[in-house]
Design a protein around this motif. Structure first.
Motif, mmCIF file in Angstrom:
data_model
loop_
_atom_site.group_PDB
_atom_site.id
_atom_site.type_symbol
_atom_site.label_atom_id
_atom_site.label_comp_id
_atom_site.label_asym_id
_atom_site.label_seq_id
_atom_site.Cartn_x
_atom_site.Cartn_y
_atom_site.Cartn_z
ATOM 1 N N LEU A 146 0.833 -1.203 0.000
ATOM 2 C CA LEU A 146 0.000 0.000 0.000
ATOM 3 C C LEU A 146 0.869 1.255 0.000
ATOM 4 N N ALA A 147 1.978 1.215 0.756
ATOM 5 C CA ALA A 147 2.900 2.350 0.751
ATOM 6 C C ALA A 147 3.477 2.552 -0.643
ATOM 7 N N GLY A 148 3.779 1.455 -1.346
ATOM 8 C CA GLY A 148 4.277 1.555 -2.711
ATOM 9 C C GLY A 148 3.251 2.158 -3.651
ATOM 10 N N ALA A 149 1.982 1.762 -3.481
ATOM 11 C CA ALA A 149 0.918 2.334 -4.313
ATOM 12 C C ALA A 149 0.771 3.828 -4.035
ATOM 13 N N CYS A 150 0.859 4.202 -2.760
ATOM 14 C CA CYS A 150 0.790 5.620 -2.404
ATOM 15 C C CYS A 150 2.009 6.376 -2.928
ATOM 16 N N TRP A 151 3.157 5.698 -2.986
ATOM 17 C CA TRP A 151 4.361 6.310 -3.534
ATOM 18 C C TRP A 151 4.146 6.643 -5.006
ATOM 19 N N ALA A 152 3.521 5.712 -5.739
ATOM 20 C CA ALA A 152 3.220 5.965 -7.146
ATOM 21 C C ALA A 152 2.265 7.155 -7.283
ATOM 22 N N ALA A 153 1.229 7.197 -6.425
ATOM 23 C CA ALA A 153 0.296 8.325 -6.458
ATOM 24 C C ALA A 153 1.009 9.620 -6.105
ATOM 25 N N TYR A 154 1.936 9.534 -5.181
ATOM 26 C CA TYR A 154 2.708 10.699 -4.765
ATOM 27 C C TYR A 154 3.576 11.245 -5.908
ATOM 28 N N ILE A 155 4.126 10.343 -6.729
ATOM 29 C CA ILE A 155 4.936 10.773 -7.871
ATOM 30 C C ILE A 155 4.081 11.565 -8.852
ATOM 31 N N VAL A 156 2.882 11.052 -9.136
ATOM 32 C CA VAL A 156 1.979 11.741 -10.060
ATOM 33 C C VAL A 156 1.556 13.092 -9.480
ATOM 34 N N ALA A 157 1.176 13.091 -8.192
ATOM 35 C CA ALA A 157 0.752 14.337 -7.551
ATOM 36 C C ALA A 157 1.903 15.326 -7.451
ATOM 37 N N GLY A 158 3.107 14.815 -7.190
ATOM 38 C CA GLY A 158 4.270 15.686 -7.091
ATOM 39 C C GLY A 158 4.603 16.348 -8.413
ATOM 40 N N ALA A 159 4.469 15.576 -9.503
ATOM 41 C CA ALA A 159 4.711 16.160 -10.818
ATOM 42 C C ALA A 159 3.710 17.266 -11.116
ATOM 43 N N ARG A 160 2.468 17.040 -10.716
ATOM 44 C CA ARG A 160 1.427 18.056 -10.942
ATOM 45 C C ARG A 160 1.712 19.313 -10.128
ATOM 46 N N LEU A 161 2.099 19.145 -8.864
ATOM 47 C CA LEU A 161 2.407 20.297 -8.029
ATOM 48 C C LEU A 161 3.607 21.060 -8.576
ATOM 49 N N GLY A 162 4.593 20.313 -9.079
ATOM 50 C CA GLY A 162 5.771 20.950 -9.634
ATOM 51 C C GLY A 162 5.479 21.806 -10.852
ATOM 52 N N ARG A 163 4.397 21.463 -11.568
ATOM 53 C CA ARG A 163 4.034 22.235 -12.758
ATOM 54 C C ARG A 163 3.308 23.531 -12.417
ATOM 55 N N VAL A 164 2.638 23.567 -11.262
ATOM 56 C CA VAL A 164 1.808 24.737 -10.956
ATOM 57 C C VAL A 164 2.393 25.624 -9.856
ATOM 58 N N THR A 165 3.474 25.184 -9.205
ATOM 59 C CA THR A 165 4.109 26.001 -8.175
ATOM 60 C C THR A 165 5.606 26.074 -8.420
ATOM 61 N N GLU A 166 6.239 27.041 -7.783
ATOM 62 C CA GLU A 166 7.681 27.197 -7.887
ATOM 63 C C GLU A 166 8.308 27.086 -6.501
ATOM 64 N N GLY A 167 9.593 26.735 -6.483
ATOM 65 C CA GLY A 167 10.307 26.659 -5.223
ATOM 66 C C GLY A 167 9.814 25.526 -4.349
ATOM 67 N N HIS A 168 10.005 25.688 -3.025
ATOM 68 C CA HIS A 168 9.666 24.649 -2.068
ATOM 69 C C HIS A 168 8.419 24.971 -1.241
ATOM 70 N N GLY A 169 7.709 26.041 -1.607
ATOM 71 C CA GLY A 169 6.509 26.387 -0.866
ATOM 72 C C GLY A 169 5.453 25.306 -0.939
ATOM 73 N N GLY A 170 5.289 24.712 -2.123
ATOM 74 C CA GLY A 170 4.318 23.635 -2.278
ATOM 75 C C GLY A 170 4.667 22.431 -1.434
ATOM 76 N N LEU A 171 5.962 22.121 -1.342
ATOM 77 C CA LEU A 171 6.421 21.013 -0.505
ATOM 78 C C LEU A 171 6.057 21.252 0.952
ATOM 79 N N ALA A 172 6.285 22.468 1.429
ATOM 80 C CA ALA A 172 5.992 22.779 2.822
ATOM 81 C C ALA A 172 4.502 22.623 3.117
ATOM 82 N N VAL A 173 3.648 23.151 2.236
ATOM 83 C CA VAL A 173 2.198 23.057 2.441
ATOM 84 C C VAL A 173 1.738 21.610 2.366
#
Length: 305
Positions: A146-173
Motif C-alpha cells: 500500500l505504501a508503494g501504491a501511495c508512492w506511485a500516487a505521490y509521484i503523479v501528484a508531485g509532478a502536478r504540483l511541480g508544474r503549478v508552483t515554484e520553489g519549495h513552498g508547495g512542498l511545505a504546504v
C-alpha cells in the motif's frame, strides 16, 4: 561533497531516520510516530520557506492537497509496515510502486519485464522470511505494498504540483496537509510519545534524519546530476535500508533474502537505464524531466522512511 556522496548521504540519512523511528513505536505507535515526523518536518519547512499561500489559485491548492494526502498515506502505511517487518524488506517491497508506475506509463515490454523481475525478488523475500528465519508477516507486506501504491500516487501528484508552483513552498504546504490528515489517528500516540523521557528528542531526530537532511542533499545532488543517474543511485536504497536495520535494529538478512533485495535493486536500475536509453534515442536532453516516465521519485519530499 561530490554528487555520489550526496545521494548516498541522502539515502543513508533517510533509512537511519526510519530505523530511529522504530524506537518511537513503543511510545507513540506507528501512526503517532508518522504524525510526529511529518508534523515537525512541516513546521521546519514552513519556517524556512514561508510559502505565500494568499496568492495561490485553486489548482495550486488542489495539487498541494493531493500531494499531502498521498504523502500522509504513504508514510502512514510504510511505518505500519515497519512495525511488522524488517526495514530492508519493507523498503524493497515498497519499491514495486514506482516500478509499476514506470511500466504503466511507458507501455514498453522491457519495463514490464523489469517489474516481473522485481516481483520475483519480492517472492524470494517471502520465501526467505525475516532475518531471523521466521515467516514474513503478511499484513506487514500488505502495508508495504500500500505504501508503494501511495508512492506511485505521490509521484503523479508531485509532478502536478511541480508544474503549478515554484520553489519549495508547495512542498511545505503538502507536508503540513499530510500531517493534518494523520491528526485524528495519531494525536493520542504522538502526545504520549513526546511526554515520555527523550520522546521529543527521538521525534526531532526522526524528522531531521528522515525529512530535512534527505531533502537538502537530494536537491544539491539533482543540481549536479542527470535525473537518470540520480534514479540509478537511488536503487541503492533497499541495500542501505538493510544495513541500517542490521546496524541499528539488529535485523539480520539471510542469503536468500539478500538475493531478493538484489533482484529488486537490479529491476529498479534496469528500468531507469531503459528509460535513459529511450530518451537518448528520442533525442531528449540528459537531464530532461519526464514526468511519470522515470523510476526515480519526483523531487519533492523523499518517499517513506
Amino acid at each position: 561533497m561530490g554528487p555520489l556522496l550526496l545521494v548516498i548521504g541522502s539515502c543513508t540519512s533517510l533509512q537511519f531516520g526510519a530505523a530511529l523511528a522504530v524506537h518511537l513505536f513503543a511510545l507513540g505507535g506507528s501512526t503517532g510516530t508518522t504524525l510526529l515526523r511529518l508534523g515537525l518536518a512541516a513546521l521546519l519547512l514552513l519556517l524556512v520557506f514561508r510559502p505565500r499561500v494568499r496568492r495561490w489559485t485553486g489548482p495550486q491548492w488542489r495539487a498541494a492537497v493531493l500531494l499531502g494526502l498521498s504523502l500522509g498515506a504513504m508514510n502512514g502505511c510504510f511505518y505500519a509496515a515497519l512495525s511488522r517487518i524488517d526495514l530492508g524488506t519493507a523498503v524493497t517491497v515498497e519499491f514495486l510502486g514506482p516500478l509499476t508506475l514506470a511500466a504503466v506509463t511507458s507501455r514498453r515490454v522491457r519495463d514490464l519485464l523489469w517489474v516481473a523481475l522485481a516481483l520475483v525478488g519480492v517472492a524470494v523475500l517471502g520465501l526467505a522470511g525475516e532475518g531471523g528465519g521466521g515467516s514474513l508477516d503478511v499484513l506487514g507486506v500488505v502495508f508495504a505494498l500500500l505504501a508503494g501504491a501511495c508512492w506511485a500516487a505521490y509521484i503523479v501528484a508531485g509532478a502536478r504540483l511541480g508544474r503549478v508552483t515554484e520553489g519549495h513552498g508547495g512542498l511545505a504546504v503538502a507536508t503540513a496537509v499530510g500531517a493534518l490528515v494523520l491528526v485524528p489517528f495519531g494525536a493520542a500516540g504522538a502526545l504520549h510519545a513526546v511526554s515520555a523521557p527523550h520522546g521529543l528528542l527521538l521525534a526531532l531526530g526522526t524528522a531531521v534524519l528522515a525529512s530535512v537532511v534527505p531533502y537538502s542533499l537530494e536537491l544539491a545532488a539533482l543540481r549536479r546530476l542527470p535525473q537518470r543517474t540520480f534514479g540509478v543511485l537511488l536503487s541503492l536504497e533497499p541495500v542501505i535500508a538493510s544495513l541500517a536495520g542490521w546496524a541499528l535494529l539488529g535485523q539480520g538478512m539471510t542469503v536468500l533474502g539478500g538475493a531478493g533485495v538484489v533482484l529488486v535493486v537490479a529491476a529498479s536500475a534496469g528500468a531507469t537505464w531503459t528509460a535513459a536509453q529511450v530518451r537518448a534515442r528520442d533525442g531528449a536532453p540528459a537531464g530532461a524531466r519526464t514526468d511519470g516516465d522515470d523510476v526515480p521519485r519526483v523531487h519533492l519530499p523523499t518517499s517513506a522512511g
